[in-house]
Write an enzyme that holds these catalytic residues in place. Structure first.
Site, mmCIF file in Angstrom:
data_model
loop_
_atom_site.group_PDB
_atom_site.id
_atom_site.type_symbol
_atom_site.label_atom_id
_atom_site.label_comp_id
_atom_site.label_asym_id
_atom_site.label_seq_id
_atom_site.Cartn_x
_atom_site.Cartn_y
_atom_site.Cartn_z
ATOM 1 N N ASP A 1 0.426 -7.640 1.253
ATOM 2 C CA ASP A 1 0.797 -6.242 1.485
ATOM 3 C C ASP A 1 2.313 -6.050 1.534
ATOM 4 O OD1 ASP A 1 0.498 -3.566 1.831
ATOM 5 O OD2 ASP A 1 -0.295 -3.638 3.868
ATOM 6 N N SER B 1 4.852 2.063 8.151
ATOM 7 C CA SER B 1 4.538 0.987 7.209
ATOM 8 C C SER B 1 5.763 0.621 6.381
ATOM 9 C CB SER B 1 3.402 1.414 6.287
ATOM 10 O OG SER B 1 2.211 1.593 7.003
ATOM 11 N N HIS C 1 0.816 -1.218 0.000
ATOM 12 C CA HIS C 1 0.000 0.000 0.000
ATOM 13 C C HIS C 1 0.846 1.263 0.000
ATOM 14 C CE1 HIS C 1 0.506 -0.383 4.491
ATOM 15 N NE2 HIS C 1 0.607 0.916 4.374
#
Length: 591
Positions: free
Chosen positions: A203, A281, A172
């Site tokens: 992911d 992230s 993402h």
């Protein structure tokens, strides 16, 4: 926080756990005092004296003499700082808000002595130098107006260098990327990166940098084993709140099959109590040996919880990497392709012909597009997968004292692999070797970076429904705001064929020819001139090649749209010009 007791002349002694708290939540006054001390060349005790204006006698205490810096080597001091904070550069921030006695015991000089040069401090955690900051420019498709794109925007996240001149980050973080750049720790140069693979389900994304200068002096991160409960983990990255590297620590608190928010799938996940914020992230989570045991990727935000973060564990990471190395691209995680029911009720087990020593789960439905649909049947009881017995609640043994959903066994396989399945059917035990494949969703969670498909005739905009389309139409709460019919198909409908799509009238671009149809929005198209509509391309072909006098579209809720064929095709050109639409159909439908 300033203690009110200090106003009455009482010494400000922090509680025993305050230093651990300030490691992650820096006090504003402490930061200001420490910054001033560093810029002026003052020592750490001087910064502490600025904050705590108490008599020296109240701080010395216990009659212990000061220990000079010469009595302890710089290497030993730096290792002690690294043990407390994960990075020696954080030691002053922690010390600046604590008791001066701690600094004296670490060998700090009096305020008249100069601060030791940071260049002389040994580098204790070399793995942190492999953590990079990822800069991405995104240009997302406009799913509501599929012939154009949204305004571009920028984001920053984290990543880390692994072997083979590659960088790992989250999928993402680089979704719909136009440009990706990475910057190493302590560097002022951003290097252009190339996206090699994006794994939507897990992911994870794989990058590389062609510039040789980027790889100089960097040691790739090494992967460790799957952590155990209560194992210490340190999350490193570049979250919001600053431009430099950030370190948060915690422990492993849970391990189970987890719903991945980005991929809309369930894979093995690890829950930790270390803070994971926006920008973390893609950053690595290290164990106490400096080995990477996961990738930070999502956190739980709720008013009743705090400090619940999740990392992608090493088995999922290695599956992604091996899949790419084996196939040259990302092929995905396979599924068994069945919906199953627990067999915990004794009457249900008896009715299914199960003996006392048998356990398993009952098959409710089978994906029509799954290879196993030819051998498995509804009401079969799956007893084992690859010779591992499945319990009545659908779990299998995991580690000592732990059980996990048997989907974990399936996720360890690769697309195209075979699995040995034992089932109970009509009180007889049957065994099959099943070929595993990826999941074909009727409403896909992603469109894999492609532009959305569309077709326009007489102002009617037809498109295929996907999760990004629902999010574009109804916002992030589309699961509550979208029409019930679409949500039912999203959650429960299965694709009958590999190329099946859910085609809807997205909107009607108002014109004289479509008077009376203006209010049709997001309604499924069931048939055209009596022929079922399987996907958007088949609909476009039927309309373009139609020689009948009328175009008849049968919609959901028993609605019917009828247009004259010749008039509709002539009006389409004027409608496209009015709305500045370059083409009546997307490029993928023209092929």
């Amino acid at each position: 926080m300033v203690d009110n007791k200090r106003k009455r002349g009482r010494p400000s002694k922090p509680p025993p756990n305050e230093s651990a708290e300030t490691t992650d939540h820096q006090h504003p006054n402490a930061a200001a005092a420490t910054t001033a001390a560093l810029s002026d060349g003052a020592s750490a005790p001087a910064a502490d004296k600025t904050m705590n204006a108490d008599p020296p006698s109240s701080r010395r205490g216990r009659g212990r003499p000061r220990r000079k810096a010469e009595h302890r080597s710089p290497e030993r001091r730096s290792s002690r700082f690294a043990e407390q904070n994960g990075d020696c550069s954080l030691a002053v921030v922690v010390g600046g808000g604590g008791d001066e006695r701690d600094l004296e015991l670490e060998g700090a000089e009096p305020s008249s002595s100069p601060m030791p040069k940071w260049e002389n401090v040994a580098r204790v955690v070399p793995a942190m130098d492999a953590v990079v900051k990822v800069f991405c420019v995104h240009t997302e498709p406009n799913f509501s107006l599929p012939w154009q794109r949204k305004r571009q925007y920028s984001s920053s996240s984290s990543g880390f260098i692994i072997g083979g001149r590659r960088v790992l980050t989250n999928a993402h973080s680089v979704e719909h990327h136009t440009q990706v750049k990475v910057k190493k720790r302590g560097s002022d140069t951003k290097y252009l990166a190339t996206v090699l693979a994006i794994g939507t389900e897990c992911d994870i994304a794989l990058l590389t940098v062609n510039n040789d200068e980027f790889w100089e002096g960097v040691t790739p991160v090494e992967f460790g084993d799957l952590p155990a409960l209560q194992d210490a983990v340190t999350v490193v990255g570049y979250p919001i709140g600053g431009d430099t590297i950030s370190v948060t620590s915690g422990v492993v608190s849970r391990m189970e099959m987890l719903s991945y928010a980005h991929g809309s799938t369930e894979l093995l996940g690890v829950q930790i109590d270390a803070a994971i914020n926006s920008g973390n992230s893609g950053g690595p989570a290290f164990n106490d040996k400096g080995k990477c045991v996961g990738i930070a990727f999502q956190s739980l935000k709720h008013e009743d919880v705090e400090n619940i973060g999740y990392i992608i564990p090493t088995p999922v990471i290695m599956h992604f990497i091996h899949d790419y190395e084996k196939n040259g691209l990302y092929t995905g995680f396979p599924i068994l392709g069945v919906e199953w029911q627990k067999m915990e009720n004794p009457d249900l087990r008896m009715a299914m012909g199960m003996k006392q020593d048998k356990k398993g789960v009952r098959i409710r439905r089978i994906e029509p597009t799954a290879p196993e649909s030819h051998v498995l049947r509804p009401s079969d009881v799956i007893l084992s997968f690859d010779e591992i017995n499945i319990a009545n609640d659908g779990t299998v043994p995991f580690r000592h004292g732990e059980r996990i959903g048997f989907g974990y066994l399936v996720s360890q396989k690769y697309t195209g692999d075979k699995a040995h399945v034992k089932v109970l059917r009509n009180s007889k035990i049957l065994e099959f070797d099943i070929k595993l494949a990826t999941h074909k969703r009727l409403i896909p969670a992603h469109i894999s970076g492609k532009s959305p498909s569309y077709y326009i005739i007489a102002g009617f905009v037809f498109t295929a429904v996907s999760v990004p389309y629902l999010r574009s139409e109804y916002g992030k709460d589309y699961e509550f705001d979208a029409p019930v019919k679409l949500l039912d198909k999203l959650l429960h409908s299965m694709a009958e064929s590999v190329n099946e799509q859910l085609v809807v009238v997205s909107q009607v671009l108002v014109a004289d020819i479509n008077i009376g149809y203006e209010d049709i929005v997001n309604t499924q198209v069931l048939a055209f001139n009596g022929e079922p509509v399987k996907n958007l391309k088949s609909l476009a072909n039927m309309v373009e090649n139609c020689e009948d006098e009328y175009l008849r579209f049968d919609l959901e809720y028993q609605q019917v749209v009828v247009l004259k064929t010749k008039t509709a095709k002539v009006a389409t050109s004027d409608i496209l010009t009015t709305h500045c639409i370059p083409s009546a159909m997307s490029d993928d439908l023209k092929a």
